[in-house]
Structures are given as C-alpha cells and as structure tokens.
Enzyme design. Structure first.
Site: not given
Ligand code: NAD
Ligand code: UDP
Length: 342
Positions: A124, A148, A152
């Site tokens: 992302s 989050y 990643k």
C-alpha cells in the site's frame, strides 16, 4: 498457469479473479469470508463464464492451507488476504499483527514446502508515510504511522529477507494508491461491513440514501482547495496491474516494487463533484475536523510500472464514479442484496 489467490472473494481480489479467468489462467481462491461472501465468487464465475476452485479456509490454519497445495499444482500466488481498516488496527493491533503477519508466515512456509516461490503481495502507498515531496517514486523513504501500515511494511521487509536467503523467490511488492470503482457490469464492487472508512464508499452510500451526509475531514490542508488529495485508481485497472506482473515474475527478477496509481491527485471536493456529475445525485456534506493521522496529499509516480510492466491506468475519474454508482444502485446493501449461498 494456475494461480492461488488468497482473499480472492474480497474487493480487489474478486476483480482480479475475473481478469485472470478471462486471460485463461486457472484460478484457486482461498478466503475465510471474514470480509466477503460466497455471492462474490458466484458472480466472478458468471462474469467470466468460467469456474474457479474455492477453499473456505483461514491462513492462520496451516493444515487447510497445505491442503490447497496438495490438491493443486500452484505456479504463483497473489496474496490479497488481510485485514485492512486503519482505524480498527489502532484499536485491535494484536488481531492485525496476528492475522496479517502470521497468516503471511504460514502461507510463505507452505509455499516453500511445495517449492512455489513466486508471489505478488498487496502492499500500500501507506508505507510512504507522510511524503516530503510529490509525486511518490518507489525509492522514497518508508515509514508507517499505524498498526495496519506497519504490517505492510514488516511484510515487505520479511519478503526482502526471504529473497536474500533464497534467490529462487521472485516477489512483486505492489503498492496500491486508492482503489475505487467497481466492475463495469455493476455485479462486483466494494461491500464494506458497517460504516465505510473510505471516502468513495461513503459518498456512494450518501448518494443512495443509506447515510445522511458525508463529513469532509478538514478543509484547511495545504492543497488547492484545502481538502485532502489522493490518487484514486479504478479497481479494474488495479486488477490488470496484477496480471501484467505475472510475466515479469516469470523473468525471475528477484524482488520488484511497483506503485500502482494513476499519477493524478484529486481532492475530496473534486471527488464529490465528480460523483454528483456521474450519478446525478446531490451529495450532502459538512466540513469537520481533520481525521487524526491523515496526510494532506499523496499521489504516485507510476512511470516505473509503465516502463517495466507496460501497464498504466486507463480509466478516468468519471469511469470510477459511474461504475461505483452503478454497483451501488444495483446493490444498495451490497452482496446481501442477493442470497449468500448458491
Ligand atoms: P477485502 O477485505 O475486500 O479483501 C480481503 C479478503 O481477505 C477478504 O475477502 C477476507 O475475507 C480475506 N481474509 C482476511 N484475512 C484472511 C485470512 N486470515 N485467511 C483467509 N482469508 C482472509 O480487502 P481489499 O480491499 O480487497 O484489499 C486486498 C488487499 O489489498 C489487502 O491486503 C489490503 O490490505 C490491500 N490494500 C487495500 C487497499 C484498499 O484501499 N482497498 C489499499 C492498499 C492495499
Ligand atoms: N475522507 C473524508 N471523509 C470520509 C472519508 C475520507 O473527508 O468520510 C477524506 C480523507 O480525509 C482523505 C480522503 O478522503 O483526504 C481519502 O480518504 P480514504 O480513507 O478513502 O483514503 P486514505 O486516507 O486511506 O488514503
């Protein structure tokens, strides 16, 4: 070629499965339906007019993941499965670390056992943190501001380590900017459970009358109209980016990293205007405080993907808004509009 798609029933996964099937790949989906349902899989197969194999399984349960590799000779894995809500990740970080990291560890070790060493990973633009200049190239410094984003970033680093330890691994880290839109048929789209976190599904739920008004999180940013700017990319363009990555991995490049974005930034107010134009609906909104953790602006330099994958986003903002509206109108309460099981 047979591709295992983890999280293939989800928003981006479902659109990618349609394109894979249309391109004559054999597709095996593994999903635990924690954020998706059977109906999406039914529709993928109807749209592509082809069958896929499906395992309702959790990446946290190694024996069921192993079974997929026993049953199928997988050539490559596209790994979408994960939890993705930034706000939720700050409230239940351990669940995010467990699901996203442990799920990925299990997948990678089982891939290794079966000598499947080709992987496309859903990363992302969040890994760029708050960039100091724009547009963002793949070489920008990386950071994360929430659990989050850290999952990643950590997975990207783990995948780099894996390749360092064993050069047989070929891995693409695809850094998505802001996926929006829906399949042009209106049969597949984003189906958030509860209140949407992201701008586009929120706007479309206001348009369809499910929500009274949008809150615009801040109009005092250092951007042309004061509202946040993002690089919105149509989910079908994004899906095609995955398809273009597979032949690149067949060249055995090691670890490759690509931004998947359009290179254009649109503000929140431009998104509202675009949606009003495409849908003919008025979007009620009010300006509120900034959302904690938000950055002013973020858009990609997507030239590396164009150069090396011969991929670029073809769909316009109007396509993104029209297709979202078509999906929302046809499915006012998402996939639950239809029976869940066939
Ligand atoms: P999604 O929630 O629609 O799809 C993820 C799918 O994974 C769901 O179907 C869910 O049921 C499944 N899943 C989750 N945990 C699982 C587990 N342990 N075992 C098996 N299945 C599991 O999300 P999406 O928008 O399609 O995103 C796909 C990937 O792309 C995610 O990794 C996400 O972090 C990443 N990504 C998404 C965006 C975005 O804005 N949508 C942006 C950048 C990156
Ligand atoms: N946004 C907003 N209201 C909402 C949701 C989002 O004003 O209800 C803004 C947000 O501040 C950001 C842009 O819309 O500037 C995109 O937000 P989204 O959550 O979709 O993506 P992200 O911020 O994760 O890039």
């Amino acid at each position: 070629m047979k591709i295992l798609v983890t999280g293939g029933a989800g928003y981006i996964g479902s659109h990618t499965c349609v394109e894979l099937l249309k391109d004559n790949y054999d597709v095996v989906v593994l999903d635990n339906f924690s954020n998706s349902c059977q109906e999406a899989l039914n529709r993928i197969q109807r749209l592509a007019n082809k069958k896929l194999s499906f395992y309702k399984a959790d990446l946290l349960e190694s024996p069921s993941v192993r079974q997929v590799f026993k049953d199928h000779k997988i050539d490559a894995v596209i790994h979408f499965a994960g939890l993705k809500a930034v706000g939720e990740s700050t409230c239940i970080p351990l669940k995010y670390y467990h699901n996203n990291l442990t799920g990925t560890f299990n997948l990678l070790s089982i891939m290794g056992e079966f000598n499947v060493k080709t992987l496309v990973f859903s990363s992302s633009a969040t890994v760029y943190g708050d960039p100091s200049t724009l547009p963002i190239t793949e070489t920008f410094p990386l950071s994360a501001t929430n659990p989050y984003g850290r999952t990643k970033l950590m997975i990207e680093e783990i995948l780099q380590d894996l390749h360092t330890s064993d050069k047989d691994w070929n891995i693409a880290l695809l850094r998505y900017f802001n996926p929006v839109g829906a399949h042009e048929s209106g049969e597949l789209g984003e189906d958030p459970q509860g209140l949407p976190n992201n701008l586009m599904p929120y706007i479309s739920q206001v348009a369809v009358g499910r929500l009274p008004r949008l809150s615009v999180f801040g109009a005092d940013y250092d951007t042309p109209d004061g509202t946040g700017v993002r690089d919105y990319i149509h989910v079908t363009d994004l899906a095609l980016g995955h398809i273009r990555t597979l032949p690149k991995l067949a060249e055995k490049p090691g670890v490759v990293i690509y931004n998947l974005g359009t290179g254009n930034g649109f503000s929140v107010l431009e998104m509202i205007n675009g949606f009003e134009k495409a849908s003919g609906q008025k979007i009620a909104y009010q300006v509120t405080d900034r959302r904690p953790g938000d950055i002013a602006a973020c858009f990609a330099d997507a030239s590396k993907a164009k150069r090396e994958l011969n991929w670029e986003a073809g769909k316009s903002l109007d396509d993104m808004c029209k297709d979202t509206w078509n999906w929302q109108k046809k499915n006012p309460i998402g996939y639950r509009t239809q029976p869940k099981e066939e």
